[in-house]
Design a protein around this motif. Structure first.
Motif, PDB file in Angstrom:
ATOM      1  N   SER A 239       0.813  -1.224   0.000  1.00 17.55           N
ATOM      2  CA  SER A 239       0.000   0.000   0.000  1.00 17.55           C
ATOM      3  C   SER A 239       0.844   1.270   0.000  1.00 17.55           C
ATOM      4  O   SER A 239       0.535   2.222  -0.712  1.00 17.55           O
ATOM      5  CB  SER A 239      -0.958   0.007   1.186  1.00 17.55           C
ATOM      6  N   LYS A 240       1.919   1.302   0.796  1.00 17.66           N
ATOM      7  CA  LYS A 240       2.784   2.493   0.834  1.00 17.66           C
ATOM      8  C   LYS A 240       3.427   2.712  -0.535  1.00 17.66           C
ATOM      9  O   LYS A 240       3.477   3.844  -1.026  1.00 17.66           O
ATOM     10  CB  LYS A 240       3.861   2.341   1.901  1.00 17.66           C
ATOM     11  N   LEU A 241       3.888   1.629  -1.159  1.00 21.61           N
ATOM     12  CA  LEU A 241       4.501   1.734  -2.479  1.00 21.61           C
ATOM     13  C   LEU A 241       3.485   2.230  -3.498  1.00 21.61           C
ATOM     14  O   LEU A 241       3.782   3.098  -4.323  1.00 21.61           O
ATOM     15  CB  LEU A 241       5.075   0.383  -2.896  1.00 21.61           C
ATOM     16  N   ARG A 242       2.279   1.703  -3.434  1.00 23.10           N
ATOM     17  CA  ARG A 242       1.202   2.118  -4.336  1.00 23.10           C
ATOM     18  C   ARG A 242       0.973   3.627  -4.224  1.00 23.10           C
ATOM     19  O   ARG A 242       0.875   4.345  -5.230  1.00 23.10           O
ATOM     20  CB  ARG A 242      -0.076   1.346  -3.970  1.00 23.10           C
ATOM     21  N   ASN A 243       0.930   4.111  -2.985  1.00 23.97           N
ATOM     22  CA  ASN A 243       0.745   5.548  -2.764  1.00 23.97           C
ATOM     23  C   ASN A 243       1.957   6.360  -3.237  1.00 23.97           C
ATOM     24  O   ASN A 243       1.797   7.458  -3.776  1.00 23.97           O
ATOM     25  CB  ASN A 243       0.461   5.827  -1.286  1.00 23.97           C
ATOM     26  N   SER A 244       3.148   5.831  -3.062  1.00 25.73           N
ATOM     27  CA  SER A 244       4.363   6.521  -3.515  1.00 25.73           C
ATOM     28  C   SER A 244       4.371   6.682  -5.028  1.00 25.73           C
ATOM     29  O   SER A 244       4.767   7.735  -5.542  1.00 25.73           O
ATOM     30  CB  SER A 244       5.612   5.745  -3.092  1.00 25.73           C
ATOM     31  N   PHE A 245       3.950   5.645  -5.742  1.00 24.63           N
ATOM     32  CA  PHE A 245       3.900   5.746  -7.204  1.00 24.63           C
ATOM     33  C   PHE A 245       2.982   6.889  -7.626  1.00 24.63           C
ATOM     34  O   PHE A 245       3.273   7.616  -8.565  1.00 24.63           O
ATOM     35  CB  PHE A 245       3.403   4.440  -7.839  1.00 24.63           C
ATOM     36  N   ARG A 246       1.862   7.051  -6.917  1.00 23.72           N
ATOM     37  CA  ARG A 246       0.915   8.112  -7.246  1.00 23.72           C
ATOM     38  C   ARG A 246       1.459   9.486  -6.873  1.00 23.72           C
ATOM     39  O   ARG A 246       1.418  10.413  -7.668  1.00 23.72           O
ATOM     40  CB  ARG A 246      -0.427   7.851  -6.552  1.00 23.72           C
ATOM     41  N   SER A 247       1.964   9.615  -5.655  1.00 21.48           N
ATOM     42  CA  SER A 247       2.425  10.933  -5.210  1.00 21.48           C
ATOM     43  C   SER A 247       3.659  11.395  -5.976  1.00 21.48           C
ATOM     44  O   SER A 247       3.854  12.592  -6.180  1.00 21.48           O
ATOM     45  CB  SER A 247       2.684  10.937  -3.702  1.00 21.48           C
ATOM     46  N   ASN A 248       4.490  10.472  -6.428  1.00 21.54           N
ATOM     47  CA  ASN A 248       5.670  10.832  -7.217  1.00 21.54           C
ATOM     48  C   ASN A 248       5.376  10.893  -8.714  1.00 21.54           C
ATOM     49  O   ASN A 248       6.281  11.170  -9.511  1.00 21.54           O
ATOM     50  CB  ASN A 248       6.808   9.832  -6.963  1.00 21.54           C
ATOM     51  N   ARG A 249       4.138  10.602  -9.080  1.00 16.35           N
ATOM     52  CA  ARG A 249       3.695  10.637 -10.482  1.00 16.35           C
ATOM     53  C   ARG A 249       4.565   9.773 -11.401  1.00 16.35           C
ATOM     54  O   ARG A 249       5.011  10.216 -12.458  1.00 16.35           O
ATOM     55  CB  ARG A 249       3.634  12.074 -10.986  1.00 16.35           C
ATOM     56  N   ILE A 250       4.777   8.530 -10.941  1.00 13.40           N
ATOM     57  CA  ILE A 250       5.578   7.591 -11.735  1.00 13.40           C
ATOM     58  C   ILE A 250       4.801   6.310 -12.038  1.00 13.40           C
ATOM     59  O   ILE A 250       5.383   5.239 -12.193  1.00 13.40           O
ATOM     60  CB  ILE A 250       6.927   7.269 -11.043  1.00 13.40           C
ATOM     61  N   LEU A 251       3.485   6.431 -12.144  1.00 10.03           N
ATOM     62  CA  LEU A 251       2.660   5.250 -12.414  1.00 10.03           C
ATOM     63  C   LEU A 251       3.044   4.570 -13.727  1.00 10.03           C
ATOM     64  O   LEU A 251       3.202   3.348 -13.779  1.00 10.03           O
ATOM     65  CB  LEU A 251       1.170   5.619 -12.438  1.00 10.03           C
ATOM     66  N   ASP A 252       3.191   5.344 -14.799  1.00 11.78           N
ATOM     67  CA  ASP A 252       3.510   4.744 -16.100  1.00 11.78           C
ATOM     68  C   ASP A 252       4.887   4.084 -16.094  1.00 11.78           C
ATOM     69  O   ASP A 252       5.065   2.996 -16.635  1.00 11.78           O
ATOM     70  CB  ASP A 252       3.411   5.783 -17.217  1.00 11.78           C
ATOM     71  N   THR A 253       5.850   4.737 -15.463  1.00 15.18           N
ATOM     72  CA  THR A 253       7.188   4.156 -15.362  1.00 15.18           C
ATOM     73  C   THR A 253       7.147   2.868 -14.557  1.00 15.18           C
ATOM     74  O   THR A 253       7.715   1.846 -14.959  1.00 15.18           O
ATOM     75  CB  THR A 253       8.159   5.158 -14.702  1.00 15.18           C
ATOM     76  N   ALA A 254       6.472   2.914 -13.402  1.00 15.77           N
ATOM     77  CA  ALA A 254       6.371   1.724 -12.552  1.00 15.77           C
ATOM     78  C   ALA A 254       5.710   0.583 -13.314  1.00 15.77           C
ATOM     79  O   ALA A 254       6.168  -0.564 -13.275  1.00 15.77           O
ATOM     80  CB  ALA A 254       5.595   2.048 -11.281  1.00 15.77           C
ATOM     81  N   ARG A 255       4.650   0.886 -14.031  1.00 17.32           N
ATOM     82  CA  ARG A 255       3.930  -0.141 -14.786  1.00 17.32           C
ATOM     83  C   ARG A 255       4.829  -0.752 -15.866  1.00 17.32           C
ATOM     84  O   ARG A 255       4.864  -1.958 -16.044  1.00 17.32           O
ATOM     85  CB  ARG A 255       2.675   0.450 -15.416  1.00 17.32           C
TER      86      ARG A 255
END
Length: 149
Positions: free
Chosen positions: A54-70
């Motif tokens: 959950s913390k990682l999921r939130n970090s991806f959103r707050s750092n705006r790196i969803l596409d990179t993470a995916r």
């Protein structure tokens, strides 16, 4: 999931553990934490359940790196790949993904996620695709738990 990092002789083991906790919170007393001794130590944390992500999921959103993470999480074949994080960034509390270990001179923290369901559901929950910076077709927690999209 398994979170793993090497501890080089010049590094402080406690700082590496703190860096790992910046990615996935864990308790050294309650969770399965293994330290392999050697010239280069290896710290390995094994956890179960979506809560640890959950913390990682939130970090991806707050750092705006969803596409990179995916893009780093899902292979072209649709399999889940290990995620690699910049250890030095994590030491100061930042979540920074790397796709090549050369960009992290002190090594990386590696996260291997094991999920019995469709890998795309996990990806749609952890790091959904975005359009104009907004998540689209995001999987819910129920989707993740029950394996449907």
């Amino acid at each position: 999931m398994i979170l793993e990092a090497e501890v080089y002789p010049t590094e402080d083991e406690k700082r590496v553990i703190q860096a790992m906790k910046a990615i996935v919170p864990f308790s050294e007393e309650l969770d399965d934490v293994e330290i392999q001794e050697g010239e280069i130590k290896v710290i390995r944390v094994t956890k179960e359940g979506y809560e640890s992500l959950s913390k990682l999921r939130n970090s991806f959103r707050s750092n705006r790196i969803l596409d990179t993470a995916r893009s780093l999480l899902i292979s072209k074949k649709g399999d889940i790949r290990p995620l690699r994080f910049h250890k030095q960034a994590a030491i100061v509390g930042r979540v920074s993904l790397v796709d090549n270990e050369e960009f992290s001179p002190l090594g990386v923290i590696v996260l291997r996620i094991y999920y019995d369901g469709d890998p795309m559901i996990l990806a749609d929950w952890l790091a959904p695709r975005t359009e104009r910076g907004k998540p689209v077709n995001e999987a819910t927690l129920q989707d993740l738990l029950y394996g449907r999209s």
